[in-house]
Design a protein around this motif. Structure first.
Motif, mmCIF file in Angstrom:
data_model
loop_
_atom_site.group_PDB
_atom_site.id
_atom_site.type_symbol
_atom_site.label_atom_id
_atom_site.label_comp_id
_atom_site.label_asym_id
_atom_site.label_seq_id
_atom_site.Cartn_x
_atom_site.Cartn_y
_atom_site.Cartn_z
ATOM 1 N N ASN A 1 9.894 17.603 -11.418
ATOM 2 C CA ASN A 1 9.230 16.659 -12.233
ATOM 3 C C ASN A 1 9.908 15.529 -12.880
ATOM 4 O OD1 ASN A 1 7.133 16.007 -13.814
ATOM 5 N ND2 ASN A 1 7.223 17.722 -15.429
ATOM 6 N N GLY A 2 11.325 15.774 -12.997
ATOM 7 C CA GLY A 2 12.136 14.738 -13.340
ATOM 8 C C GLY A 2 12.373 13.501 -12.394
ATOM 9 N N LEU A 3 12.635 13.955 -10.933
ATOM 10 C CA LEU A 3 12.645 13.191 -9.782
ATOM 11 C C LEU A 3 11.472 12.302 -9.690
ATOM 12 C CD1 LEU A 3 14.329 15.152 -7.225
ATOM 13 C CD2 LEU A 3 15.319 13.351 -8.551
ATOM 14 N N ALA A 4 10.088 12.867 -9.943
ATOM 15 C CA ALA A 4 8.801 12.243 -9.909
ATOM 16 C C ALA A 4 8.727 11.214 -11.058
ATOM 17 C CB ALA A 4 7.666 13.175 -9.995
ATOM 18 N N ALA A 5 9.291 11.647 -12.202
ATOM 19 C CA ALA A 5 9.187 10.856 -13.296
ATOM 20 C C ALA A 5 10.058 9.797 -13.140
ATOM 21 C CB ALA A 5 9.463 11.495 -14.669
ATOM 22 N N LEU A 6 11.204 9.886 -12.719
ATOM 23 C CA LEU A 6 12.101 8.722 -12.249
ATOM 24 C C LEU A 6 11.486 7.710 -11.367
ATOM 25 C CD1 LEU A 6 15.243 7.441 -12.811
ATOM 26 C CD2 LEU A 6 15.727 8.809 -10.782
ATOM 27 N N MET A 7 11.091 8.268 -10.335
ATOM 28 C CA MET A 7 10.616 7.625 -9.262
ATOM 29 C C MET A 7 9.136 6.768 -9.914
ATOM 30 S SD MET A 7 12.065 7.503 -6.207
ATOM 31 C CE MET A 7 10.807 6.992 -5.252
ATOM 32 N N ILE B 1 0.830 -1.231 -0.039
ATOM 33 C CA ILE B 1 -0.042 -0.020 0.089
ATOM 34 C C ILE B 1 0.831 1.353 0.163
ATOM 35 C CG2 ILE B 1 -1.615 1.373 1.456
ATOM 36 C CD1 ILE B 1 -2.819 -1.429 2.171
ATOM 37 N N PHE B 2 1.787 1.142 0.752
ATOM 38 C CA PHE B 2 2.933 2.280 0.804
ATOM 39 C C PHE B 2 3.416 2.682 -0.391
ATOM 40 C CE2 PHE B 2 7.219 3.894 0.895
ATOM 41 C CZ PHE B 2 7.022 5.188 1.547
ATOM 42 N N TRP B 3 4.070 1.873 -1.216
ATOM 43 C CA TRP B 3 4.509 2.173 -2.590
ATOM 44 C C TRP B 3 3.469 2.399 -3.691
ATOM 45 C CZ3 TRP B 3 9.290 3.514 -3.036
ATOM 46 C CH2 TRP B 3 10.056 3.064 -2.051
ATOM 47 N N ALA B 4 2.293 1.770 -3.430
ATOM 48 C CA ALA B 4 1.169 2.293 -4.394
ATOM 49 C C ALA B 4 0.895 3.607 -4.198
ATOM 50 C CB ALA B 4 0.084 1.452 -4.312
ATOM 51 N N ILE B 5 0.827 4.039 -2.983
ATOM 52 C CA ILE B 5 0.545 5.622 -2.880
ATOM 53 C C ILE B 5 1.722 6.317 -3.373
ATOM 54 C CG2 ILE B 5 0.337 7.322 -1.058
ATOM 55 C CD1 ILE B 5 -1.162 5.091 0.636
ATOM 56 N N VAL B 6 2.897 5.966 -3.077
ATOM 57 C CA VAL B 6 4.151 6.802 -3.578
ATOM 58 C C VAL B 6 3.925 6.630 -5.275
ATOM 59 C CG1 VAL B 6 6.531 6.486 -3.990
ATOM 60 C CG2 VAL B 6 5.656 6.311 -1.663
ATOM 61 N N PHE B 7 3.714 5.571 -5.768
ATOM 62 C CA PHE B 7 3.195 5.530 -7.208
ATOM 63 C C PHE B 7 2.424 6.710 -7.474
ATOM 64 C CE2 PHE B 7 1.321 3.712 -10.895
ATOM 65 C CZ PHE B 7 2.109 3.851 -11.870
ATOM 66 N N ALA B 8 1.379 6.708 -6.806
ATOM 67 C CA ALA B 8 0.156 7.598 -7.235
ATOM 68 C C ALA B 8 0.610 8.921 -7.150
ATOM 69 C CB ALA B 8 -1.174 7.219 -6.608
#
Length: 81
Positions: free
Chosen positions: A55-61, A30-37
């Motif tokens: 934006n680049g860091l969010a896209a990388l993650m 659930i934690f990683w799914a929330i981070v993904f969302a």
């Protein structure tokens, strides 16, 4: 406490059966799914466009590291190494 009667050790810790998910699996999933969302939401909003480094860091993650982590988490639970 009789461990045969309750099915776990007197300390309360019980190893999961082969058919059960490991201890803490669902909370990590659930934690990683929330981070993904959150990462995908950041990339898709106008705020993400205003901050190219964020934006680049969010896209990388969101498109690289989090899906890889989710895949490894599920495969390790399935017993694939």
């Amino acid at each position: 406490m009789n461990s045969t009667e309750y099915g776990h050790h007197a300390s309360g810790y019980r190893k999961p059966e082969a058919t059960e998910p490991s201890h803490g699996f669902m909370s990590r999933l659930i934690f990683w799914a929330i981070v993904f969302a959150v990462c995908i939401g950041w990339v898709m909003t106008h705020t993400g466009c205003a901050h190219p480094i964020g934006n680049g860091l969010a896209a990388l993650m969101g498109f690289g590291l989090v899906p890889l982590r989710l895949l490894c988490l599920v495969l390790s639970e399935a017993g694939v190494e």
